[in-house]
Design an enzyme around this catalytic site. Structure first.
Site, PDB file in Angstrom:
ATOM      1  N   HIS A   1       0.835  -1.202   0.000  1.00  0.00           N
ATOM      2  CA  HIS A   1       0.000   0.000   0.000  1.00  0.00           C
ATOM      3  C   HIS A   1       0.868   1.249   0.000  1.00  0.00           C
ATOM      4  O   HIS A   1       1.908   1.270   0.650  1.00  0.00           O
ATOM      5  CB  HIS A   1      -0.936   0.012   1.217  1.00  0.00           C
ATOM      6  CG  HIS A   1      -2.085   0.952   1.057  1.00  0.00           C
ATOM      7  ND1 HIS A   1      -1.987   2.293   1.343  1.00  0.00           N
ATOM      8  CD2 HIS A   1      -3.344   0.749   0.608  1.00  0.00           C
ATOM      9  CE1 HIS A   1      -3.153   2.867   1.083  1.00  0.00           C
ATOM     10  NE2 HIS A   1      -3.998   1.958   0.640  1.00  0.00           N
TER      11      HIS A   1
ATOM     12  N   ASP B   1      -7.992  -4.542  -0.738  1.00  0.00           N
ATOM     13  CA  ASP B   1      -8.507  -5.039  -2.004  1.00  0.00           C
ATOM     14  C   ASP B   1      -8.338  -6.536  -2.178  1.00  0.00           C
ATOM     15  O   ASP B   1      -9.084  -7.169  -2.925  1.00  0.00           O
ATOM     16  CB  ASP B   1      -7.840  -4.307  -3.173  1.00  0.00           C
ATOM     17  CG  ASP B   1      -8.351  -2.890  -3.278  1.00  0.00           C
ATOM     18  OD1 ASP B   1      -9.557  -2.716  -3.095  1.00  0.00           O
ATOM     19  OD2 ASP B   1      -7.551  -1.980  -3.522  1.00  0.00           O
TER      20      ASP B   1
HETATM   21  N1  CMC Z   1       4.201  -7.292  -5.399  1.00  0.00           N
HETATM   22  C1  CMC Z   1       5.526  -7.463  -5.482  1.00  0.00           C
HETATM   23  N2  CMC Z   1       6.438  -6.561  -5.105  1.00  0.00           N
HETATM   24  C2  CMC Z   1       5.968  -5.400  -4.637  1.00  0.00           C
HETATM   25  C3  CMC Z   1       4.582  -5.141  -4.514  1.00  0.00           C
HETATM   26  C4  CMC Z   1       3.686  -6.151  -4.908  1.00  0.00           C
HETATM   27  N3  CMC Z   1       2.351  -5.978  -4.811  1.00  0.00           N
HETATM   28  N4  CMC Z   1       4.406  -3.909  -4.007  1.00  0.00           N
HETATM   29  C5  CMC Z   1       5.630  -3.411  -3.808  1.00  0.00           C
HETATM   30  N5  CMC Z   1       6.586  -4.305  -4.186  1.00  0.00           N
HETATM   31  C6  CMC Z   1       8.020  -4.170  -4.060  1.00  0.00           C
HETATM   32  C7  CMC Z   1       8.606  -3.244  -5.091  1.00  0.00           C
HETATM   33  O1  CMC Z   1       8.971  -3.942  -6.250  1.00  0.00           O
HETATM   34  C8  CMC Z   1       9.785  -2.680  -4.340  1.00  0.00           C
HETATM   35  O2  CMC Z   1      10.795  -3.652  -4.320  1.00  0.00           O
HETATM   36  P1  CMC Z   1      12.359  -3.211  -4.401  1.00  0.00           P
HETATM   37  O3  CMC Z   1      12.580  -2.405  -3.142  1.00  0.00           O
HETATM   38  O4  CMC Z   1      13.117  -4.495  -4.445  1.00  0.00           O
HETATM   39  O5  CMC Z   1      12.495  -2.391  -5.633  1.00  0.00           O
HETATM   40  C9  CMC Z   1       9.265  -2.545  -2.904  1.00  0.00           C
HETATM   41  O6  CMC Z   1       8.249  -3.558  -2.786  1.00  0.00           O
HETATM   42  C10 CMC Z   1       8.655  -1.175  -2.590  1.00  0.00           C
HETATM   43  O7  CMC Z   1       7.693  -0.908  -3.597  1.00  0.00           O
HETATM   44  P2  CMC Z   1       7.132   0.527  -3.974  1.00  0.00           P
HETATM   45  O8  CMC Z   1       6.718   0.517  -5.417  1.00  0.00           O
HETATM   46  O9  CMC Z   1       8.046   1.575  -3.490  1.00  0.00           O
HETATM   47  O10 CMC Z   1       5.824   0.596  -3.114  1.00  0.00           O
HETATM   48  P3  CMC Z   1       4.724   1.690  -3.292  1.00  0.00           P
HETATM   49  O11 CMC Z   1       4.379   2.146  -1.945  1.00  0.00           O
HETATM   50  O12 CMC Z   1       5.126   2.699  -4.256  1.00  0.00           O
HETATM   51  O13 CMC Z   1       3.540   0.864  -3.957  1.00  0.00           O
HETATM   52  C11 CMC Z   1       1.455  -0.095  -4.356  1.00  0.00           C
HETATM   53  C12 CMC Z   1       2.332   0.675  -3.373  1.00  0.00           C
HETATM   54  C13 CMC Z   1       0.070  -0.278  -3.736  1.00  0.00           C
HETATM   55  C14 CMC Z   1       1.291   0.704  -5.664  1.00  0.00           C
HETATM   56  C15 CMC Z   1       2.127  -1.460  -4.623  1.00  0.00           C
HETATM   57  O14 CMC Z   1       2.327  -2.141  -3.405  1.00  0.00           O
HETATM   58  C16 CMC Z   1       1.331  -2.320  -5.596  1.00  0.00           C
HETATM   59  O15 CMC Z   1       1.464  -2.152  -6.806  1.00  0.00           O
HETATM   60  N6  CMC Z   1       0.480  -3.259  -5.078  1.00  0.00           N
HETATM   61  C17 CMC Z   1      -0.326  -4.086  -5.925  1.00  0.00           C
HETATM   62  C18 CMC Z   1      -1.564  -3.333  -6.400  1.00  0.00           C
HETATM   63  C19 CMC Z   1      -2.606  -3.177  -5.314  1.00  0.00           C
HETATM   64  O16 CMC Z   1      -2.966  -4.124  -4.629  1.00  0.00           O
HETATM   65  N7  CMC Z   1      -3.140  -1.954  -5.197  1.00  0.00           N
HETATM   66  C20 CMC Z   1      -4.183  -1.629  -4.220  1.00  0.00           C
HETATM   67  C21 CMC Z   1      -3.668  -0.848  -3.076  1.00  0.00           C
HETATM   68  S1  CMC Z   1      -4.958  -0.539  -1.858  1.00  0.00           S
HETATM   69  C22 CMC Z   1      -5.930   0.664  -2.599  1.00  0.00           C
HETATM   70  C23 CMC Z   1      -6.738   1.503  -1.630  1.00  0.00           C
HETATM   71  O17 CMC Z   1      -6.270   1.914  -0.567  1.00  0.00           O
HETATM   72  O18 CMC Z   1      -7.886   1.776  -1.935  1.00  0.00           O
END
Ligand code: CMC
Length: 432
Positions: free
Chosen positions: A308, A366
Protein backbone atom coordinates in the site's frame (compact mmCIF):
# COMPACT_ATOMS: atom_id res chain seq x y z
CA UNK A 1 -7.07 25.17 12.97
CA UNK A 2 -4.61 27.23 15.01
CA UNK A 3 -1.68 29.26 13.90
CA UNK A 4 1.29 28.13 16.00
CA UNK A 5 4.05 30.41 17.25
CA UNK A 6 6.33 28.75 14.70
CA UNK A 7 7.09 30.07 11.23
CA UNK A 8 8.84 28.54 8.25
CA UNK A 9 11.31 30.95 6.75
CA UNK A 10 12.25 31.11 3.11
CA UNK A 11 14.85 33.35 1.64
CA UNK A 12 14.43 34.31 -1.98
CA UNK A 13 16.70 36.74 -3.83
CA UNK A 14 17.93 38.06 -0.52
CA UNK A 15 14.41 38.64 0.79
CA UNK A 16 13.33 36.75 3.91
CA UNK A 17 9.73 35.67 4.30
CA UNK A 18 8.06 34.09 7.31
CA UNK A 19 5.34 31.64 6.45
CA UNK A 20 2.86 30.81 9.23
CA UNK A 21 2.69 27.19 10.47
CA UNK A 22 -0.81 25.86 11.17
CA UNK A 23 -1.79 22.96 13.39
CA UNK A 24 -4.76 20.63 13.14
CA UNK A 25 -5.97 18.43 16.00
CA UNK A 26 -3.61 15.56 15.10
CA UNK A 27 -1.27 14.87 12.19
CA UNK A 28 1.52 16.94 10.64
CA UNK A 29 1.47 20.74 10.83
CA UNK A 30 1.19 22.61 7.54
CA UNK A 31 3.08 25.61 6.19
CA UNK A 32 0.62 28.23 5.00
CA UNK A 33 1.80 29.35 1.56
CA UNK A 34 -1.33 31.25 0.60
CA UNK A 35 0.54 34.56 0.32
CA UNK A 36 3.54 33.09 -1.49
CA UNK A 37 2.60 34.29 -4.99
CA UNK A 38 1.41 37.70 -3.83
CA UNK A 39 4.38 38.41 -1.53
CA UNK A 40 7.23 36.55 -3.25
CA UNK A 41 6.03 36.20 -6.85
CA UNK A 42 6.71 32.43 -6.87
CA UNK A 43 4.44 29.38 -6.77
CA UNK A 44 4.78 26.02 -5.01
CA UNK A 45 5.49 23.03 -7.31
CA UNK A 46 3.82 19.78 -6.22
CA UNK A 47 2.61 17.58 -9.09
CA UNK A 48 0.08 15.05 -7.80
CA UNK A 49 -0.42 17.21 -4.67
CA UNK A 50 1.42 14.61 -2.55
CA UNK A 51 2.83 17.29 -0.25
CA UNK A 52 -0.11 19.67 -0.32
CA UNK A 53 -2.97 20.00 2.15
CA UNK A 54 -5.66 21.22 -0.25
CA UNK A 55 -8.38 21.78 2.35
CA UNK A 56 -9.31 21.76 6.01
CA UNK A 57 -11.38 18.72 6.88
CA UNK A 58 -12.84 17.28 10.07
CA UNK A 59 -14.05 14.02 8.51
CA UNK A 60 -11.26 11.45 8.14
CA UNK A 61 -7.75 11.06 9.53
CA UNK A 62 -5.13 8.58 8.26
CA UNK A 63 -1.73 7.73 9.74
CA UNK A 64 -0.13 5.37 7.24
CA UNK A 65 2.89 4.48 9.39
CA UNK A 66 0.78 3.48 12.37
CA UNK A 67 -2.02 1.90 10.31
CA UNK A 68 -4.62 4.29 11.77
CA UNK A 69 -7.86 5.27 10.05
CA UNK A 70 -10.36 7.44 11.95
CA UNK A 71 -13.75 8.76 10.88
CA UNK A 72 -14.78 11.77 12.97
CA UNK A 73 -12.30 10.47 15.56
CA UNK A 74 -13.68 6.92 15.76
CA UNK A 75 -11.26 4.08 14.83
CA UNK A 76 -12.30 2.15 11.73
CA UNK A 77 -12.01 -1.15 13.66
CA UNK A 78 -14.74 -0.05 16.09
CA UNK A 79 -16.98 1.29 13.34
CA UNK A 80 -16.60 -1.79 11.14
CA UNK A 81 -17.44 -4.19 13.95
CA UNK A 82 -20.12 -2.19 15.73
CA UNK A 83 -21.82 0.19 13.29
CA UNK A 84 -23.88 -0.38 10.16
CA UNK A 85 -23.12 1.41 6.89
CA UNK A 86 -26.03 3.90 7.21
CA UNK A 87 -24.83 4.74 10.74
CA UNK A 88 -21.34 5.45 9.39
CA UNK A 89 -22.81 7.49 6.52
CA UNK A 90 -24.70 9.58 9.10
CA UNK A 91 -21.50 10.01 11.12
CA UNK A 92 -19.54 11.14 8.06
CA UNK A 93 -22.25 13.59 7.05
CA UNK A 94 -23.12 15.16 10.38
CA UNK A 95 -20.04 14.61 12.55
CA UNK A 96 -21.67 12.64 15.38
CA UNK A 97 -23.09 9.15 15.77
CA UNK A 98 -26.90 9.29 15.53
CA UNK A 99 -29.14 8.79 18.56
CA UNK A 100 -31.71 6.02 18.18
CA UNK A 101 -34.36 8.55 17.07
CA UNK A 102 -31.99 10.27 14.62
CA UNK A 103 -30.97 6.92 13.20
CA UNK A 104 -34.57 5.75 12.76
CA UNK A 105 -35.41 9.00 10.94
CA UNK A 106 -32.31 8.72 8.74
CA UNK A 107 -33.05 5.06 7.87
CA UNK A 108 -36.64 6.03 7.06
CA UNK A 109 -35.45 8.80 4.74
CA UNK A 110 -32.93 6.55 3.00
CA UNK A 111 -35.64 3.96 2.47
CA UNK A 112 -38.10 6.61 1.14
CA UNK A 113 -35.55 7.89 -1.36
CA UNK A 114 -34.29 4.49 -2.50
CA UNK A 115 -36.87 4.36 -5.31
CA UNK A 116 -35.89 5.77 -8.69
CA UNK A 117 -38.19 7.95 -10.77
CA UNK A 118 -39.79 5.56 -13.29
CA UNK A 119 -38.48 7.74 -16.14
CA UNK A 120 -34.94 6.76 -15.11
CA UNK A 121 -35.66 3.26 -16.42
CA UNK A 122 -35.57 4.78 -19.91
CA UNK A 123 -31.97 5.82 -19.45
CA UNK A 124 -30.85 2.21 -19.01
CA UNK A 125 -32.43 1.26 -22.35
CA UNK A 126 -30.14 3.72 -24.09
CA UNK A 127 -27.06 1.69 -23.18
CA UNK A 128 -25.74 -1.35 -25.02
CA UNK A 129 -26.35 -4.59 -23.13
CA UNK A 130 -22.61 -5.17 -22.90
CA UNK A 131 -21.91 -1.71 -21.42
CA UNK A 132 -19.65 -1.71 -18.36
CA UNK A 133 -21.82 -1.04 -15.27
CA UNK A 134 -19.45 1.81 -14.28
CA UNK A 135 -20.29 3.55 -17.57
CA UNK A 136 -24.00 3.13 -16.79
CA UNK A 137 -23.49 4.41 -13.24
CA UNK A 138 -21.60 7.54 -14.37
CA UNK A 139 -24.39 8.36 -16.81
CA UNK A 140 -27.38 7.63 -14.60
CA UNK A 141 -26.02 9.40 -11.50
CA UNK A 142 -25.32 12.50 -13.62
CA UNK A 143 -28.84 12.19 -15.04
CA UNK A 144 -30.34 12.49 -11.54
CA UNK A 145 -29.63 16.26 -11.75
CA UNK A 146 -32.36 16.45 -14.36
CA UNK A 147 -34.90 15.04 -11.91
CA UNK A 148 -34.19 17.12 -8.81
CA UNK A 149 -34.07 20.70 -9.91
CA UNK A 150 -33.90 22.13 -6.38
CA UNK A 151 -30.47 20.45 -6.03
CA UNK A 152 -29.14 23.13 -8.34
CA UNK A 153 -29.59 25.62 -5.47
CA UNK A 154 -26.61 24.59 -3.43
CA UNK A 155 -26.88 27.71 -1.25
CA UNK A 156 -29.86 26.14 0.53
CA UNK A 157 -28.75 23.86 3.36
CA UNK A 158 -32.00 21.85 3.37
CA UNK A 159 -31.69 21.07 -0.32
CA UNK A 160 -28.01 20.09 0.13
CA UNK A 161 -29.12 17.69 2.83
CA UNK A 162 -31.91 16.26 0.70
CA UNK A 163 -29.49 15.68 -2.19
CA UNK A 164 -27.04 13.91 0.13
CA UNK A 165 -29.75 11.55 1.36
CA UNK A 166 -31.08 10.97 -2.14
CA UNK A 167 -27.63 10.02 -3.39
CA UNK A 168 -26.87 7.60 -0.53
CA UNK A 169 -30.36 6.07 -1.00
CA UNK A 170 -30.41 5.74 -4.77
CA UNK A 171 -26.89 4.53 -5.50
CA UNK A 172 -27.56 0.86 -4.60
CA UNK A 173 -30.72 0.84 -6.75
CA UNK A 174 -28.89 2.37 -9.73
CA UNK A 175 -25.96 -0.03 -9.23
CA UNK A 176 -28.13 -3.17 -9.03
CA UNK A 177 -30.23 -2.05 -12.00
CA UNK A 178 -27.10 -1.45 -14.08
CA UNK A 179 -26.24 -5.11 -13.45
CA UNK A 180 -29.77 -6.40 -14.12
CA UNK A 181 -29.83 -4.47 -17.39
CA UNK A 182 -26.57 -6.00 -18.62
CA UNK A 183 -27.78 -9.56 -17.89
CA UNK A 184 -31.27 -8.95 -19.27
CA UNK A 185 -33.19 -9.67 -16.06
CA UNK A 186 -36.08 -7.56 -14.70
CA UNK A 187 -35.29 -4.78 -12.27
CA UNK A 188 -35.98 -5.48 -8.60
CA UNK A 189 -37.33 -2.67 -6.42
CA UNK A 190 -35.91 -1.80 -3.00
CA UNK A 191 -37.93 -2.65 0.11
CA UNK A 192 -38.11 -0.86 3.46
CA UNK A 193 -38.08 -4.26 5.15
CA UNK A 194 -34.45 -4.97 4.30
CA UNK A 195 -31.19 -3.49 5.53
CA UNK A 196 -29.13 -1.28 3.21
CA UNK A 197 -26.77 -4.14 2.30
CA UNK A 198 -29.58 -6.73 2.28
CA UNK A 199 -31.51 -4.56 -0.16
CA UNK A 200 -28.56 -4.42 -2.51
CA UNK A 201 -28.13 -8.22 -2.46
CA UNK A 202 -31.87 -8.72 -3.05
CA UNK A 203 -31.92 -6.22 -5.94
CA UNK A 204 -28.91 -8.00 -7.48
CA UNK A 205 -30.00 -11.61 -7.09
CA UNK A 206 -33.82 -11.85 -6.93
CA UNK A 207 -35.32 -13.47 -10.01
CA UNK A 208 -39.07 -13.41 -10.61
CA UNK A 209 -39.37 -17.21 -10.73
CA UNK A 210 -37.38 -17.95 -7.55
CA UNK A 211 -37.53 -17.13 -3.87
CA UNK A 212 -34.51 -15.15 -2.69
CA UNK A 213 -33.79 -14.94 1.01
CA UNK A 214 -31.02 -12.60 2.15
CA UNK A 215 -28.38 -14.51 4.12
CA UNK A 216 -27.60 -12.33 7.19
CA UNK A 217 -23.93 -13.44 7.36
CA UNK A 218 -23.41 -12.40 3.73
CA UNK A 219 -25.35 -9.14 4.16
CA UNK A 220 -23.21 -8.31 7.20
CA UNK A 221 -20.03 -9.01 5.19
CA UNK A 222 -21.21 -6.68 2.43
CA UNK A 223 -22.17 -4.03 4.98
CA UNK A 224 -18.64 -4.25 6.43
CA UNK A 225 -17.09 -3.81 2.97
CA UNK A 226 -19.26 -0.70 2.52
CA UNK A 227 -18.16 0.69 5.92
CA UNK A 228 -14.49 0.07 5.08
CA UNK A 229 -14.76 1.90 1.76
CA UNK A 230 -16.97 4.78 2.92
CA UNK A 231 -14.24 7.43 3.04
CA UNK A 232 -10.48 7.68 2.74
CA UNK A 233 -9.50 11.34 3.11
CA UNK A 234 -8.47 13.43 0.05
CA UNK A 235 -7.86 10.64 -2.50
CA UNK A 236 -8.20 11.20 -6.28
CA UNK A 237 -11.96 10.73 -6.57
CA UNK A 238 -12.73 12.75 -3.43
CA UNK A 239 -10.51 15.57 -4.64
CA UNK A 240 -12.34 15.38 -7.98
CA UNK A 241 -15.69 15.77 -6.22
CA UNK A 242 -14.35 18.74 -4.23
CA UNK A 243 -12.85 20.41 -7.31
CA UNK A 244 -16.04 19.96 -9.35
CA UNK A 245 -18.11 21.12 -6.37
CA UNK A 246 -15.94 24.21 -5.85
CA UNK A 247 -17.37 25.65 -9.09
CA UNK A 248 -20.89 25.47 -7.68
CA UNK A 249 -21.85 22.45 -9.82
CA UNK A 250 -24.83 20.46 -8.50
CA UNK A 251 -24.11 17.47 -6.24
CA UNK A 252 -25.32 14.79 -8.68
CA UNK A 253 -22.92 16.09 -11.33
CA UNK A 254 -20.09 16.21 -8.75
CA UNK A 255 -20.65 12.61 -7.61
CA UNK A 256 -20.79 11.51 -11.25
CA UNK A 257 -17.34 13.15 -11.69
CA UNK A 258 -16.10 11.24 -8.61
CA UNK A 259 -17.37 7.97 -10.09
CA UNK A 260 -15.46 8.70 -13.32
CA UNK A 261 -12.24 9.27 -11.32
CA UNK A 262 -12.77 6.12 -9.27
CA UNK A 263 -13.16 4.03 -12.42
CA UNK A 264 -9.43 4.28 -13.23
CA UNK A 265 -7.43 1.09 -12.56
CA UNK A 266 -4.98 2.96 -10.31
CA UNK A 267 -7.82 3.86 -7.95
CA UNK A 268 -10.92 1.69 -7.72
CA UNK A 269 -9.87 -1.18 -9.93
CA UNK A 270 -7.40 -3.11 -7.74
CA UNK A 271 -9.82 -5.67 -6.29
CA UNK A 272 -10.88 -6.54 -9.82
CA UNK A 273 -7.16 -7.01 -10.63
CA UNK A 274 -6.80 -9.52 -7.76
CA UNK A 275 -9.37 -11.76 -9.38
CA UNK A 276 -7.70 -11.31 -12.78
CA UNK A 277 -4.39 -12.42 -11.24
CA UNK A 278 -5.96 -15.51 -9.64
CA UNK A 279 -7.54 -16.49 -12.94
CA UNK A 280 -4.17 -16.09 -14.66
CA UNK A 281 -2.36 -18.27 -12.09
CA UNK A 282 -5.06 -20.88 -12.64
CA UNK A 283 -4.15 -23.71 -10.24
CA UNK A 284 -2.38 -24.11 -6.89
CA UNK A 285 0.59 -25.92 -8.37
CA UNK A 286 1.38 -22.80 -10.44
CA UNK A 287 1.78 -20.56 -7.36
CA UNK A 288 5.57 -21.09 -6.84
CA UNK A 289 6.19 -20.24 -10.50
CA UNK A 290 4.08 -17.09 -10.17
CA UNK A 291 5.78 -16.00 -6.93
CA UNK A 292 9.20 -16.50 -8.58
CA UNK A 293 8.08 -14.28 -11.44
CA UNK A 294 6.88 -11.57 -9.01
CA UNK A 295 10.27 -11.63 -7.27
CA UNK A 296 12.29 -11.49 -10.48
CA UNK A 297 13.62 -7.92 -10.83
CA UNK A 298 12.30 -6.25 -13.96
CA UNK A 299 9.50 -8.77 -14.56
CA UNK A 300 6.94 -6.02 -13.95
CA UNK A 301 4.62 -8.56 -12.32
CA UNK A 302 3.20 -7.65 -8.92
CA UNK A 303 1.26 -9.62 -6.41
CA UNK A 304 -2.03 -7.76 -6.71
CA UNK A 305 -3.74 -7.00 -3.41
CA UNK A 306 -0.40 -6.75 -1.55
CA UNK A 307 1.34 -3.52 -0.48
CA UNK A 308 0.00 0.00 0.00
CA UNK A 309 1.20 3.51 -0.82
CA UNK A 310 0.13 4.96 2.54
CA UNK A 311 -0.14 2.02 4.96
CA UNK A 312 3.40 0.73 5.41
CA UNK A 313 2.98 -1.65 8.34
CA UNK A 314 -0.53 -2.91 7.83
CA UNK A 315 -3.79 -1.81 6.29
CA UNK A 316 -6.28 -1.63 9.18
CA UNK A 317 -9.13 -2.33 6.77
CA UNK A 318 -7.47 -5.53 5.51
CA UNK A 319 -7.21 -6.96 9.03
CA UNK A 320 -10.96 -6.63 9.52
CA UNK A 321 -11.81 -8.05 6.12
CA UNK A 322 -9.49 -11.01 6.62
CA UNK A 323 -11.70 -12.15 9.52
CA UNK A 324 -14.87 -11.38 7.55
CA UNK A 325 -13.53 -13.38 4.62
CA UNK A 326 -13.11 -16.46 6.82
CA UNK A 327 -16.65 -15.97 8.22
CA UNK A 328 -18.05 -15.88 4.69
CA UNK A 329 -16.06 -18.92 3.63
CA UNK A 330 -17.27 -20.85 6.69
CA UNK A 331 -20.86 -19.88 5.90
CA UNK A 332 -20.55 -20.96 2.28
CA UNK A 333 -18.26 -23.98 2.69
CA UNK A 334 -14.57 -23.15 2.19
CA UNK A 335 -13.29 -24.86 -0.91
CA UNK A 336 -16.46 -24.33 -2.96
CA UNK A 337 -14.72 -22.26 -5.56
CA UNK A 338 -11.28 -23.37 -6.81
CA UNK A 339 -10.27 -19.73 -7.36
CA UNK A 340 -10.94 -18.84 -3.73
CA UNK A 341 -9.16 -21.97 -2.62
CA UNK A 342 -6.20 -20.81 -4.69
CA UNK A 343 -6.35 -17.38 -2.98
CA UNK A 344 -6.12 -18.96 0.49
CA UNK A 345 -3.01 -20.87 -0.56
CA UNK A 346 -1.44 -17.81 -2.22
CA UNK A 347 -2.00 -15.69 0.89
CA UNK A 348 -0.49 -18.43 3.10
CA UNK A 349 2.65 -18.68 0.98
CA UNK A 350 3.10 -14.91 0.50
CA UNK A 351 2.79 -13.89 4.15
CA UNK A 352 5.59 -16.31 5.08
CA UNK A 353 7.86 -15.47 2.17
CA UNK A 354 10.98 -13.43 3.02
CA UNK A 355 10.60 -11.19 -0.09
CA UNK A 356 7.21 -9.89 1.05
CA UNK A 357 7.98 -9.91 4.78
CA UNK A 358 11.20 -7.87 4.40
CA UNK A 359 9.44 -5.27 2.21
CA UNK A 360 6.50 -5.04 4.59
CA UNK A 361 4.11 -6.16 1.88
CA UNK A 362 0.94 -7.37 3.53
CA UNK A 363 -2.45 -8.10 2.00
CA UNK A 364 -4.37 -4.84 1.51
CA UNK A 365 -8.11 -4.16 1.66
CA UNK A 366 -8.51 -5.04 -2.00
CA UNK A 367 -7.13 -8.56 -1.61
CA UNK A 368 -9.93 -9.54 0.76
CA UNK A 369 -12.72 -7.36 -0.61
CA UNK A 370 -12.20 -8.93 -4.05
CA UNK A 371 -12.36 -12.41 -2.56
CA UNK A 372 -15.43 -11.68 -0.45
CA UNK A 373 -17.33 -10.08 -3.31
CA UNK A 374 -16.48 -13.06 -5.50
CA UNK A 375 -17.73 -15.42 -2.77
CA UNK A 376 -20.97 -13.40 -2.55
CA UNK A 377 -21.52 -14.06 -6.26
CA UNK A 378 -20.93 -10.47 -7.33
CA UNK A 379 -19.40 -10.32 -10.81
CA UNK A 380 -15.98 -8.68 -11.15
CA UNK A 381 -17.33 -5.88 -13.34
CA UNK A 382 -19.44 -4.78 -10.35
CA UNK A 383 -16.55 -4.51 -7.86
CA UNK A 384 -15.75 -0.85 -8.60
CA UNK A 385 -19.48 -0.11 -8.74
CA UNK A 386 -19.80 -1.31 -5.14
CA UNK A 387 -16.82 0.81 -4.17
CA UNK A 388 -18.70 3.79 -5.67
CA UNK A 389 -21.85 2.93 -3.69
CA UNK A 390 -19.82 2.98 -0.46
CA UNK A 391 -17.69 6.02 -1.30
CA UNK A 392 -20.76 8.11 -2.18
CA UNK A 393 -21.23 8.58 1.59
CA UNK A 394 -17.70 9.99 1.88
CA UNK A 395 -17.86 12.05 -1.31
CA UNK A 396 -21.11 13.76 -0.41
CA UNK A 397 -19.94 14.40 3.15
CA UNK A 398 -16.76 16.04 1.85
CA UNK A 399 -18.77 18.07 -0.66
CA UNK A 400 -21.20 19.17 2.06
CA UNK A 401 -18.34 20.16 4.36
CA UNK A 402 -16.72 22.23 1.60
CA UNK A 403 -19.90 24.03 0.49
CA UNK A 404 -20.76 24.87 4.10
CA UNK A 405 -17.41 26.58 4.69
CA UNK A 406 -17.15 30.35 5.00
CA UNK A 407 -15.21 31.94 2.17
CA UNK A 408 -15.20 28.79 0.04
CA UNK A 409 -13.36 29.46 -3.25
CA UNK A 410 -13.17 27.80 -6.65
CA UNK A 411 -10.30 25.27 -6.86
CA UNK A 412 -7.72 26.55 -9.32
CA UNK A 413 -4.27 24.90 -9.34
CA UNK A 414 -1.47 26.77 -11.10
CA UNK A 415 1.41 25.40 -13.22
CA UNK A 416 5.08 25.62 -14.11
CA UNK A 417 4.86 26.59 -17.78
CA UNK A 418 7.41 24.76 -19.97
CA UNK A 419 6.04 25.66 -23.45
CA UNK A 420 7.33 28.06 -26.07
CA UNK A 421 8.09 31.66 -25.06
CA UNK A 422 6.13 34.43 -26.90
CA UNK A 423 6.62 34.34 -30.68
CA UNK A 424 4.96 35.83 -33.78
CA UNK A 425 2.33 34.04 -35.86
CA UNK A 426 3.56 32.80 -39.26
CA UNK A 427 0.98 32.81 -42.13
CA UNK A 428 0.32 29.30 -43.56
CA UNK A 429 1.94 30.03 -46.93
CA UNK A 430 5.21 31.11 -45.28
CA UNK A 431 5.63 28.07 -43.00
CA UNK A 432 8.33 25.56 -43.90
N1 CMC B 1 4.20 -7.29 -5.40
C1 CMC B 1 5.53 -7.46 -5.48
N2 CMC B 1 6.44 -6.56 -5.11
C2 CMC B 1 5.97 -5.40 -4.64
C3 CMC B 1 4.58 -5.14 -4.51
C4 CMC B 1 3.69 -6.15 -4.91
N3 CMC B 1 2.35 -5.98 -4.81
N4 CMC B 1 4.41 -3.91 -4.01
C5 CMC B 1 5.63 -3.41 -3.81
N5 CMC B 1 6.59 -4.30 -4.19
C6 CMC B 1 8.02 -4.17 -4.06
C7 CMC B 1 8.61 -3.24 -5.09
O1 CMC B 1 8.97 -3.94 -6.25
C8 CMC B 1 9.78 -2.68 -4.34
O2 CMC B 1 10.79 -3.65 -4.32
P1 CMC B 1 12.36 -3.21 -4.40
O3 CMC B 1 12.58 -2.40 -3.14
O4 CMC B 1 13.12 -4.50 -4.45
O5 CMC B 1 12.49 -2.39 -5.63
C9 CMC B 1 9.26 -2.55 -2.90
O6 CMC B 1 8.25 -3.56 -2.79
C10 CMC B 1 8.65 -1.17 -2.59
O7 CMC B 1 7.69 -0.91 -3.60
P2 CMC B 1 7.13 0.53 -3.97
O8 CMC B 1 6.72 0.52 -5.42
O9 CMC B 1 8.05 1.57 -3.49
O10 CMC B 1 5.82 0.60 -3.11
P3 CMC B 1 4.72 1.69 -3.29
O11 CMC B 1 4.38 2.15 -1.94
O12 CMC B 1 5.13 2.70 -4.26
O13 CMC B 1 3.54 0.86 -3.96
C11 CMC B 1 1.46 -0.09 -4.36
C12 CMC B 1 2.33 0.67 -3.37
C13 CMC B 1 0.07 -0.28 -3.74
C14 CMC B 1 1.29 0.70 -5.66
C15 CMC B 1 2.13 -1.46 -4.62
O14 CMC B 1 2.33 -2.14 -3.41
C16 CMC B 1 1.33 -2.32 -5.60
O15 CMC B 1 1.46 -2.15 -6.81
N6 CMC B 1 0.48 -3.26 -5.08
C17 CMC B 1 -0.33 -4.09 -5.92
C18 CMC B 1 -1.56 -3.33 -6.40
C19 CMC B 1 -2.61 -3.18 -5.31
O16 CMC B 1 -2.97 -4.12 -4.63
N7 CMC B 1 -3.14 -1.95 -5.20
C20 CMC B 1 -4.18 -1.63 -4.22
C21 CMC B 1 -3.67 -0.85 -3.08
S1 CMC B 1 -4.96 -0.54 -1.86
C22 CMC B 1 -5.93 0.66 -2.60
C23 CMC B 1 -6.74 1.50 -1.63
O17 CMC B 1 -6.27 1.91 -0.57
O18 CMC B 1 -7.89 1.78 -1.94
Amino acid sequence: MDETARHATITLDGRVMNLPVLSGTIGPDVVDIRRLAADAGVLAFDPGYGETAACRSAITYIDGEQGILLHRGYPIEQLALQASFPEVAYLLLYGELPTEAEYAAFRHDISEHSLLHEQIRNFFNGFRRDAHPMAILCGTVGALSAFYHEAIDISNEASRDLSARRLIAKLPTLAAWAYKYTIGEPYVYPSEERTYAGNFLAMMFTQPNKRYVVNPVLARALDRILVLHADHEQNASTSTVRLAGSTGANPFACISAGIAALWGPAHGGANEAVLGMLAKIGTKDKIPEFIAQVKRRGSGVRLMGFGHRVYKNFDPRAKILQATYHEVMAELGLARDPLLDLAVELERIAIEDEYFVSRKLYPNVDFYSGLILKALGIPTSMFTVLFAVARTAGWISQWREMIGEDGQRIGRPRQLYIGAPPRDFIPLAERV
